[in-house]
Scaffold this active site. Structure first.
Site, short mmCIF file in Angstrom:
data_model
loop_
_atom_site.label_atom_id
_atom_site.label_comp_id
_atom_site.label_asym_id
_atom_site.label_seq_id
_atom_site.Cartn_x
_atom_site.Cartn_y
_atom_site.Cartn_z
N ARG A 8 0.94 -1.13 -0.15
CA ARG A 8 0.14 -0.06 -0.13
C ARG A 8 0.89 1.10 0.10
O ARG A 8 1.38 2.44 -0.44
CB ARG A 8 -0.99 -0.14 1.16
CG ARG A 8 -2.12 -0.59 1.19
CD ARG A 8 -2.44 -0.99 2.24
NE ARG A 8 -3.21 -0.12 2.18
CZ ARG A 8 -4.11 -0.25 3.74
NH1 ARG A 8 -4.16 -0.93 4.77
NH2 ARG A 8 -5.19 1.17 4.04
N CYS B 166 -1.53 5.77 8.99
CA CYS B 166 -1.80 4.11 8.38
C CYS B 166 -3.14 4.30 7.70
O CYS B 166 -2.84 5.91 7.00
CB CYS B 166 -2.17 3.02 9.72
SG CYS B 166 -3.24 4.07 11.14
#
Length: 281
Positions: free
Chosen positions: A182, A240
């Site tokens: 990611r 995050c």
């Protein structure tokens, strides 16, 4: 004498030995992983004896905010913590069903609110069950209202403008807890409206890299991991997807001895869905 926490994590053995202490409150902070398969079989829910459910999503986040898991105001948090039966002199142990995943978020929220007598159960519910300690099905229990008071610590929370400034600040370092896939946009984001990539000048530190077997790595190992990314002892800003696993890094950093740490409230969900913000891949 009231029970006091000496370290930010405790073992299942420690919790078992103190389970009947008067000022102890055990919180179940379980959240399903955002990346979990929706077809996974839902197992019957059990909890540690007398645990109280701490609802991160629906109660202890601003449900009217545009992004998930947005932090509540200090007054709202205070009120809702009191409703759970939390007192000024409570000793809190928080756990989740995945080992260590969402429980550090609760530890960090209480740190943000100026409350430090709290620890994460190392290994969480799986470790507790492996020791064959008492579990039960969740039950509704009327709790007396506590007198918890919040003492908000604004330096522990960062917003988009703070992170934008931190990109070029040599005294600050942004660490991203998402997977490397990611981070480098080689794997898709779980939310369709969020772009791939990462904040410029940030470093990748997937939260799983500081765990082993559902537990935090040793203090020695954590010190080595954080020194590798932060040899100059800069202020750390953790990001995050939505602020959950950034809190795992915050917990690890605390154990490694870092005090100057914060969490980016909107995290990548806000950054990657906001126009005109710089993105690297």
């Amino acid at each position: 004498m009231s029970l006091k926490i000496e370290k930010p994590v405790v073992s299942s053995e420690w919790l078992f030995n103190h389970l009947e202490d008067k000022n102890l409150i055990v919180l179940d902070a379980t959240l399903p992983k955002v990346t979990a398969l929706k077809k996974e079989v839902i197992q019957e829910k059990y909890q540690i004896k007398n645990a109280v459910f701490f609802d991160i999503k629906k109660v202890f986040s601003d449900v009217n905010a545009p992004f998930p898991n947005t932090v509540l105001s200090a007054k709202e948090f205070e009120h809702k913590a009191q409703n759970l039966g939390i007192y000024k002199d409570s000793c809190i142990v928080v756990y989740d069903d995945l080992g260590i995943y969402s429980s550090p978020r609760v530890w960090w929220l209480f740190q943000l609110m100026g409350f430090t007598n709290i620890a994460v159960l190392d290994g969480g519910f799986p470790d507790w069950v492996s020791k064959e300690y008492a579990i039960e099905k969740p039950k509704e229990k009327q709790r007396d209202k506590g007198d918890f008071t919040a003492n908000f610590k604004p330096e522990k929370l960062k917003y988009t403008n703070d992170v934008l400034e931190a990109i070029n600040n040599k005294n600050q370092l942004i660490a991203d807890a998402r997977s490397k896939g990611r981070f480098y946009a080689t794997a898709p984001e779980p939310r369709e409206d969020v772009k791939g990539g990462h904040i410029p000048n940030s470093v990748s530190l997937p939260f799983n890299d500081i765990l082993t077997g559902g537990k935090l790595k040793s203090e020695k190992e954590l010190k080595l991991i954080f020194k590798k990314i932060n040899s100059e002892n800069k202020e750390l800003i953790f990001s995050c997807g939505t602020g959950i696993t950034a809190s795992v890094l915050a917990l690890g950093a605390e154990i490694a001895g870092y005090k100057n740490c914060a969490v980016y409230d909107g995290s990548w969900t806000e950054w990657g869905s906001t126009n005109n913000l710089p993105i690297e891949k």
